[in-house]
Write an enzyme that holds these catalytic residues in place. Structure first.
Site, PDB file in Angstrom:
ATOM      1  CB  CYS A  79      -0.980  -0.037   1.175  1.00  0.00           C
ATOM      2  SG  CYS A  79      -2.336   1.159   1.024  1.00  0.00           S
ATOM      3  CG  HIS A 183      -4.063  -3.662   2.446  1.00  0.00           C
ATOM      4  ND1 HIS A 183      -3.117  -3.313   3.377  1.00  0.00           N
ATOM      5  CD2 HIS A 183      -4.587  -2.502   1.980  1.00  0.00           C
ATOM      6  CE1 HIS A 183      -3.080  -1.995   3.488  1.00  0.00           C
ATOM      7  NE2 HIS A 183      -3.959  -1.480   2.645  1.00  0.00           N
ATOM      8  CD  GLU A 185      -2.326  -6.633   4.802  1.00  0.00           C
ATOM      9  OE1 GLU A 185      -2.596  -5.456   5.116  1.00  0.00           O
ATOM     10  OE2 GLU A 185      -1.675  -6.930   3.777  1.00  0.00           O
TER      11      GLU A 185
END
Length: 201
Positions: A79, A183, A185
């Site tokens: 990001c 992202h 994750e």
């Protein structure tokens, strides 16, 4: 003990979720802003959420910026972390240019859209270049989770693109420096696979 996999502690809110996602893949990972630990790591994650100016001031004050620039192993910017690989950022409330790490010869700027809401939040398709090790075994056009207002325009280091009012770089690579705007994750199975691909490089 050697700390092979390190997440740079920038104080960003996504660090704990990133650490958990890496742990779920069976890897031990450490969160640190210690220069020696960062320098001696085998894989490095550079996450960021929030202000480019704040994160740049944070890493400069701790001399982490020099460690990132001189890092010889594989590093993944996530990001804002990806955006800070660029030469400069236009993310400034007073209109000034914010000098960033100058690894990628590009810049970050606000998304251009009169019709779509900003920030860009949610799932979106990622179209990647062929023979891309970061996206190994990930279907072309797979959806990943985004939350951002600023983009890195398409440039010679772009390895995937996404459309939100305009096409932008959803991932980049220059030598040992990888970056993703989304992202991983927070991107379910596809995100886990991308993290595994990076850790396996």
């Amino acid at each position: 003990m050697t700390k092979d996999i390190v997440i740079i502690d920038t104080g960003s809110s996504n660090i704990s979720s990133l650490k958990l996602a890496i742990n779920r893949l069976g890897y031990e990972v450490y969160v640190s802003n210690d220069l020696k630990i960062i320098r001696n790591s085998k894989k490095l994650f550079f996450p960021g959420i929030g202000s480019a100016e704040y994160i740049m001031n944070f890493i400069k004050n701790k001399n982490i910026d020099i460690e990132i620039i001189n890092y010889k192993n594989f590093v993944l910017g996530i990001c804002l972390g990806m955006q800070l690989f660029c030469k400069y950022s236009l993310e400034s409330f007073n209109g000034n240019i914010i000098n960033t790490l100058n690894i990628i010869n590009s810049s970050s700027r606000l998304i251009k859209s009169n019709r779509l809401s900003i920030p860009h939040v949610g799932w979106n398709n990622v179209v990647y270049n062929n023979n891309n090790i970061l996206f190994k075994n990930i279907p072309q056009g797979e959806r990943f989770y985004f939350i951002h207002s600023y983009i890195v325009p398409i440039n010679k280091n772009t390895i995937s693109r996404t459309f939100y009012g305009e096409y932008f770089s959803s991932s980049i690579r220059l030598k040992n420096f990888f970056g993703v705007q989304f992202h991983p994750e927070k991107s379910g199975l596809a995100g886990s696979l991308l993290l595994k691909n990076f850790l396996s490089v």
